[in-house]
Design a protein around this motif. Structure first.
Motif, short mmCIF file in Angstrom:
data_model
loop_
_atom_site.label_atom_id
_atom_site.label_comp_id
_atom_site.label_asym_id
_atom_site.label_seq_id
_atom_site.Cartn_x
_atom_site.Cartn_y
_atom_site.Cartn_z
N THR A 1 0.83 -1.21 0.00
CA THR A 1 0.00 0.00 0.00
C THR A 1 0.86 1.25 0.00
O THR A 1 0.58 2.23 -0.71
CB THR A 1 -0.93 0.00 1.23
OG1 THR A 1 -1.68 -1.21 1.25
CG2 THR A 1 -1.88 1.19 1.20
N ALA A 2 1.95 1.22 0.79
CA ALA A 2 2.84 2.39 0.90
C ALA A 2 3.48 2.73 -0.44
O ALA A 2 3.67 3.92 -0.75
CB ALA A 2 3.91 2.11 1.95
N ALA A 3 3.80 1.73 -1.25
CA ALA A 3 4.43 1.99 -2.55
C ALA A 3 3.53 2.86 -3.43
O ALA A 3 4.02 3.78 -4.12
CB ALA A 3 4.72 0.66 -3.25
N TRP A 4 2.23 2.60 -3.40
CA TRP A 4 1.29 3.40 -4.19
C TRP A 4 1.07 4.77 -3.56
O TRP A 4 1.03 5.79 -4.26
CB TRP A 4 -0.04 2.67 -4.32
CG TRP A 4 -1.03 3.40 -5.18
CD1 TRP A 4 -1.10 3.40 -6.54
CD2 TRP A 4 -2.08 4.28 -4.73
NE1 TRP A 4 -2.13 4.21 -6.98
CE2 TRP A 4 -2.75 4.77 -5.88
CE3 TRP A 4 -2.51 4.70 -3.47
CZ2 TRP A 4 -3.82 5.65 -5.80
CZ3 TRP A 4 -3.59 5.58 -3.39
CH2 TRP A 4 -4.23 6.04 -4.55
N LEU A 5 0.97 4.81 -2.22
CA LEU A 5 0.71 6.09 -1.52
C LEU A 5 1.86 7.07 -1.72
O LEU A 5 1.64 8.28 -1.77
CB LEU A 5 0.48 5.83 -0.03
CG LEU A 5 -0.86 5.16 0.34
CD1 LEU A 5 -0.89 4.84 1.83
CD2 LEU A 5 -2.03 6.07 -0.05
N ILE A 6 3.08 6.56 -1.81
CA ILE A 6 4.24 7.45 -2.03
C ILE A 6 4.06 8.23 -3.33
O ILE A 6 4.29 9.44 -3.39
CB ILE A 6 5.55 6.62 -2.04
CG1 ILE A 6 5.88 6.14 -0.63
CG2 ILE A 6 6.72 7.44 -2.60
CD1 ILE A 6 6.95 5.07 -0.57
N LEU A 7 3.67 7.54 -4.39
CA LEU A 7 3.44 8.21 -5.68
C LEU A 7 2.21 9.12 -5.61
O LEU A 7 2.19 10.19 -6.22
CB LEU A 7 3.25 7.17 -6.79
CG LEU A 7 4.47 6.32 -7.16
CD1 LEU A 7 4.09 5.30 -8.24
CD2 LEU A 7 5.63 7.18 -7.64
N PHE A 8 1.19 8.69 -4.89
CA PHE A 8 -0.05 9.47 -4.79
C PHE A 8 0.17 10.79 -4.06
O PHE A 8 -0.31 11.84 -4.49
CB PHE A 8 -1.11 8.63 -4.07
CG PHE A 8 -2.44 9.31 -3.95
CD1 PHE A 8 -3.29 9.42 -5.04
CD2 PHE A 8 -2.84 9.87 -2.73
CE1 PHE A 8 -4.52 10.06 -4.93
CE2 PHE A 8 -4.07 10.51 -2.61
CZ PHE A 8 -4.91 10.61 -3.71
N TYR A 9 0.91 10.76 -2.95
CA TYR A 9 1.09 11.98 -2.14
C TYR A 9 2.26 12.84 -2.58
O TYR A 9 2.21 14.06 -2.47
CB TYR A 9 1.28 11.60 -0.66
CG TYR A 9 -0.02 11.28 0.04
CD1 TYR A 9 -0.93 12.29 0.38
CD2 TYR A 9 -0.37 9.97 0.35
CE1 TYR A 9 -2.13 12.00 1.00
CE2 TYR A 9 -1.57 9.66 0.98
CZ TYR A 9 -2.44 10.69 1.30
OH TYR A 9 -3.64 10.40 1.92
#
Length: 360
Positions: A77-85
């Motif tokens: 989940t963190a891998a996607w959130l890094i790009l999102f934020y």
């Protein structure tokens, strides 16, 4: 026999399938073990296995595996959130790739546990979660893995029986004996005298994104593993929908290919350090313990090594007891060492970097 005991958790159930195959009993004067096998070693190992079972070392600690799965899902989940934020500029892109790679490799260690039926007491729960982790989180077929990996465990480093060494002689020449054989036959598919150089740019980075990527779909389709294929599609739908909403098509494909290369490199160095430097030859029909010990070695224990290798640093114990939960391998290691010392069998244990160097 020892292979039967090693692979099967519910021995009562699988014994029912064997009954129709029974053709009789050995006569009292007939030997119950082949001459190529060490009778005393077989006896001592069976006693050791009984001791291990009495000690409860075959029982899984489900909290261990739950926390392991939790950290995989959090990293995923963190891998996607890094790009999102933080956007898709170079630094968030790289950090996200590293985080996703860690998640994927740790998931591959967990699917290995599930495939060996060592997470739950009930086989069906192992199979169900195996499909979730292998097919949905990793995008590969669980049955494909089981098919190949069971062969590897039955006859490790035995040419034409262990699929993990099928790269000989087409890409590499493996083992000192085979290298001499190829030299005598003057058979050459690659410049083997340079294989320690081209190894770095072939097998580690390319095994997953090229060969495994195609082979898992090929086997799943030809053997009609329809459930696996359906689960596998959920990985690709999830990945391309979630990351496709943040990245342009070129960046998306680059992201996918790079994390597969990183994942592949990590996996290959860890998986090969225990086997490739060991004896590789035709099947000698040795007993279970001798077959496993000549083909495996260990890497020293530490918290980092255990996590980094998914406890495959205890490869000897894992091969002798493949259904043993990995968090118990260190407990049985002293008993295995004693067995090896008693029978004059070499028990190799190396530092991590030495094991990597031995591949080269």
């Amino acid at each position: 026999q020892d292979a039967f005991a090693a692979f099967h958790v519910d021995k009562v159930l699988v014994s029912k399938y064997l009954k129709p195959l029974q053709i009789g009993e050995l006569a009292p004067d007939q030997p119950s073990i082949e001459p190529t096998k060490n009778k005393m070693l077989v006896k001592d190992f069976r006693e050791l296995r009984a001791t291990v079972e009495k000690m409860g070392l075959m029982e899984p600690n489900q909290l261990f595996f739950f926390l392991h799965l939790a950290h995989i899902l959090l990293l995923d989940t963190a891998a996607w959130l890094i790009l999102f934020y933080f956007g898709t500029s170079l630094m968030p892109f790289i950090i996200s790739l590293v985080v996703l790679t860690i998640s994927q490799v740790q998931a591959s260690w967990l699917q290995h546990d599930l495939g060996h039926l060592s997470v739950f007491r009930k086989t069906k729960w192992n199979h169900l979660l195996h499909k979730f982790v292998m097919c949905h989180l990793l995008g590969a077929s669980a049955k494909w893995w089981t098919l190949l990996h069971s062969q590897h465990h039955a006859k490790p480093n035995c040419f034409q029986k262990d699929p993990d060494i099928d790269m000989h002689p087409f890409l590499f020449t493996l083992g000192k004996k085979f290298s001499v054989e190829l030299g005598i036959k003057k058979t050459k598919y690659m410049p083997y005298n340079h294989q320690h150089k081209y190894f770095f740019i072939t097998l580690p980075p390319l095994l997953f994104p090229t060969y495994f990527q195609c082979h898992t779909f090929y086997i799943a389709y030809t053997k009609r593993y329809w459930a696996d294929l359906a689960w596998m599609l959920t990985f690709y739908i999830k990945f391309f929908v979630t990351y496709g909403s943040l990245l342009e098509i070129k960046s998306l494909l680059a992201y996918y290919f790079i994390f597969r290369m990183l994942e592949s490199s990590w996996f290959v160095w860890v998986s090969q350090m225990n086997h490739i430097p060991m004896d590789i030859y035709y099947d000698k029909n040795l007993d279970w313990v001798s077959t496993q010990l000549q083909a495996t070695c260990n890497v020293e224990q530490s918290l980092f090594n255990d996590w980094f290798t998914g406890h495959l640093n205890f490869q000897i114990e894992h091969h002798l007891f493949p259904t043993m939960p990995r968090h118990n391998c260190w407990k049985v290691a002293p008993l295995v060492k004693s067995l090896c010392a008693k029978h004059g069998i070499e028990y190799q244990c190396k530092p991590l970097l030495t094991a990597f160097g031995d591949i080269v």
